[in-house]
Design a protein around this motif. Sequence first.
Motif, short mmCIF file in Angstrom:
data_model
loop_
_atom_site.label_atom_id
_atom_site.label_comp_id
_atom_site.label_asym_id
_atom_site.label_seq_id
_atom_site.Cartn_x
_atom_site.Cartn_y
_atom_site.Cartn_z
N ARG A 15 -6.66 4.27 3.00
CA ARG A 15 -6.36 5.23 3.86
C ARG A 15 -5.33 4.96 5.07
O ARG A 15 -4.43 5.80 5.20
N ASP A 16 -5.29 3.78 5.55
CA ASP A 16 -4.25 3.36 6.21
C ASP A 16 -2.84 3.25 5.47
O ASP A 16 -1.82 3.69 6.20
N ALA A 17 -2.59 2.91 4.41
CA ALA A 17 -1.57 2.82 3.69
C ALA A 17 -1.12 4.38 3.47
O ALA A 17 0.31 4.40 3.61
N LEU A 18 -1.75 5.19 3.32
CA LEU A 18 -1.62 6.52 2.98
C LEU A 18 -0.96 7.26 4.10
O LEU A 18 -0.10 7.73 4.04
N ILE A 19 -1.64 6.94 5.37
CA ILE A 19 -1.06 7.63 6.67
C ILE A 19 0.40 6.93 6.86
O ILE A 19 1.30 7.76 7.35
N GLU A 20 0.50 5.79 6.52
CA GLU A 20 1.87 5.25 6.60
C GLU A 20 3.00 5.80 5.75
O GLU A 20 4.01 6.14 6.15
N ALA A 21 2.46 5.79 4.35
CA ALA A 21 3.48 6.43 3.29
C ALA A 21 3.71 7.79 3.53
O ALA A 21 4.62 8.26 3.10
N LEU A 22 2.73 8.65 4.22
CA LEU A 22 3.20 10.12 4.25
C LEU A 22 4.39 10.22 5.22
O LEU A 22 5.12 11.05 5.07
N GLY A 23 4.47 9.26 6.30
CA GLY A 23 5.71 9.61 7.25
C GLY A 23 7.01 9.54 6.60
O GLY A 23 7.69 10.66 6.66
N PRO A 24 7.29 8.55 6.05
CA PRO A 24 8.67 8.70 5.12
C PRO A 24 9.05 9.88 4.26
O PRO A 24 9.78 10.48 3.88
N ALA A 25 7.87 10.25 3.45
CA ALA A 25 7.74 11.30 2.65
C ALA A 25 7.91 12.79 3.20
O ALA A 25 8.81 13.66 2.78
N ILE A 105 -8.46 13.37 -3.53
CA ILE A 105 -7.16 13.10 -2.80
C ILE A 105 -7.02 14.26 -1.98
O ILE A 105 -6.25 13.99 -0.90
N THR A 106 -7.31 15.60 -2.13
CA THR A 106 -7.29 16.59 -1.34
C THR A 106 -8.03 16.21 -0.07
O THR A 106 -7.19 16.53 0.98
N ALA A 107 -8.94 15.99 -0.22
CA ALA A 107 -9.92 15.57 1.33
C ALA A 107 -9.31 14.46 1.98
O ALA A 107 -8.91 14.59 3.19
N ILE A 108 -8.98 13.45 1.38
CA ILE A 108 -8.47 12.16 2.29
C ILE A 108 -6.90 12.59 2.59
O ILE A 108 -6.55 12.17 3.71
N ARG A 109 -6.09 13.14 1.66
CA ARG A 109 -4.83 13.27 2.06
C ARG A 109 -4.38 14.17 3.19
O ARG A 109 -3.80 14.16 4.22
N THR A 110 -5.27 15.49 3.32
CA THR A 110 -5.15 16.45 4.21
C THR A 110 -5.52 15.80 5.37
O THR A 110 -5.01 16.05 6.55
N ALA A 111 -6.69 15.09 5.42
CA ALA A 111 -6.98 14.31 6.83
C ALA A 111 -6.09 13.21 7.24
O ALA A 111 -5.84 12.99 8.54
N ALA A 112 -5.41 12.59 6.44
CA ALA A 112 -4.44 11.56 6.67
C ALA A 112 -3.14 12.36 7.02
O ALA A 112 -2.39 11.88 8.18
N GLY A 113 -2.61 13.56 6.70
CA GLY A 113 -1.58 14.36 7.51
C GLY A 113 -2.05 14.53 8.82
O GLY A 113 -1.10 14.67 9.65
N SER A 114 -3.25 15.17 9.03
CA SER A 114 -3.62 15.40 10.42
C SER A 114 -3.49 14.15 11.36
O SER A 114 -3.44 14.07 12.58
N ALA A 115 -4.07 12.96 10.68
CA ALA A 115 -4.04 11.84 11.32
C ALA A 115 -2.65 11.32 11.86
O ALA A 115 -2.22 10.86 13.12
N VAL A 298 2.11 11.63 -2.93
CA VAL A 298 2.30 9.99 -2.43
C VAL A 298 0.98 9.65 -2.72
O VAL A 298 0.58 8.51 -3.20
N ALA A 299 -0.15 10.37 -2.41
CA ALA A 299 -1.74 9.83 -2.35
C ALA A 299 -1.85 9.50 -4.11
O ALA A 299 -2.49 8.34 -4.34
N ALA A 300 -1.28 10.16 -4.99
CA ALA A 300 -1.83 9.88 -6.29
C ALA A 300 -1.03 8.74 -6.84
O ALA A 300 -1.50 7.71 -7.59
N GLN A 301 0.32 8.53 -6.40
CA GLN A 301 1.29 7.42 -6.59
C GLN A 301 0.68 6.13 -6.04
O GLN A 301 0.46 4.90 -6.88
N LEU A 302 -0.15 6.01 -4.80
CA LEU A 302 -0.86 4.89 -4.39
C LEU A 302 -1.93 4.57 -5.14
O LEU A 302 -2.07 3.35 -5.47
N VAL A 303 -2.52 5.48 -5.72
CA VAL A 303 -3.92 5.24 -6.30
C VAL A 303 -3.31 4.82 -7.82
O VAL A 303 -4.21 3.91 -8.25
N TYR A 304 -2.60 5.47 -8.28
CA TYR A 304 -2.04 4.91 -9.59
C TYR A 304 -1.52 3.57 -9.50
O TYR A 304 -1.77 2.59 -10.51
#
Length: 318
Positions: A15-25, A105-115, A298-304
């Motif tokens: 989750r923390d890595a996703l919040i960080e990765a969303l920024g550059p994306a 992915i939808t549940a987590i990335r949506t909340a990560a975007g809000s975070a 972004v989320a799917a790539q992190l998981v993969y």
Amino acid sequence: MLLLNADEVSALLDRDALIEALGPAMVELSTGKVSMPPRTAALVQGQGLLGSMPAYLPSSRTLSCKLVTVFPGNAGRNLHTHQAVVMLFDADTGAPKAMLDGAVITAIRTAAGSALATRLLAREDASTLLIVGTGVQAVSHARAVARVRRLKGLRIAGREAKKAEGVAQSLGKELGVASRGYAIGSEAFHGADIVCATTHADQPVVQGAWLEPGMHVNSVGLNPAGRELDAEAVIGARVFVESRAAALAPPPSGPGDLVGATVHAEIGEVLAGTQKGRESGGQITLYKSVGVAVQDAVAAQLVYDAALARRVGTEIDL
């Protein structure tokens, strides 16, 4: 092709890595480097929709597409309102390389975007969080916002105050903060610093009359038949979005909330420094999210990547 189920996706997605990765994306999206056509949706009359969300991110060479259904009536059937799969493809050959459960992915990335938006736009001392809604996104948002602000109080507001109280107590215990449930209304909003609206409401559950100076609002609800925010809430706030094209698209692809509204900036523009975020402690900021394919990619790539590193998942031959 690698198949990853819901439990595997949840365990692998940091989750923390996703919040960080969303920024550059989001910067990549706002600077026009991403290929992301408008979302298309097939409507199932009176019941829901099937949306298609493809994207290509050159920086990570991530080529993906999410197929997602939104059926609000599922809430009364004890089924998820959002169900989805995300496909990853090889960017050199176009061959499918992974299929992932998309609901997680939808549940987590949506909340990560809000975070991410909360970290950028909420006051630094914001410590009281109000979640409007009692479903999957309500839980995801409480967990995500707690990662970017030190919470002292948690409120859950729902149509059923008893259910809201149950969710509040469960999350409060998990997060270690004082919590309380409310019916949706002005009392729940009074004194809150951060508001996350996570509903399928067809009538506004966030009203401008309930908002107070200094609040930050995240709104992620998308109901083709209505809106989550009333006009006063939108007009009285400094509005930020993931993508102007996506946020201002007419329903069902976009929300009805922002029709005719002035959008100040995209999140990626704030991160890039080309637009300002919050300009004063008393300003009301609003992040209206419709969910964009870049975030799923972004989320799917992190998981993969994590699945390959840990050798998790099931190989299937189509």
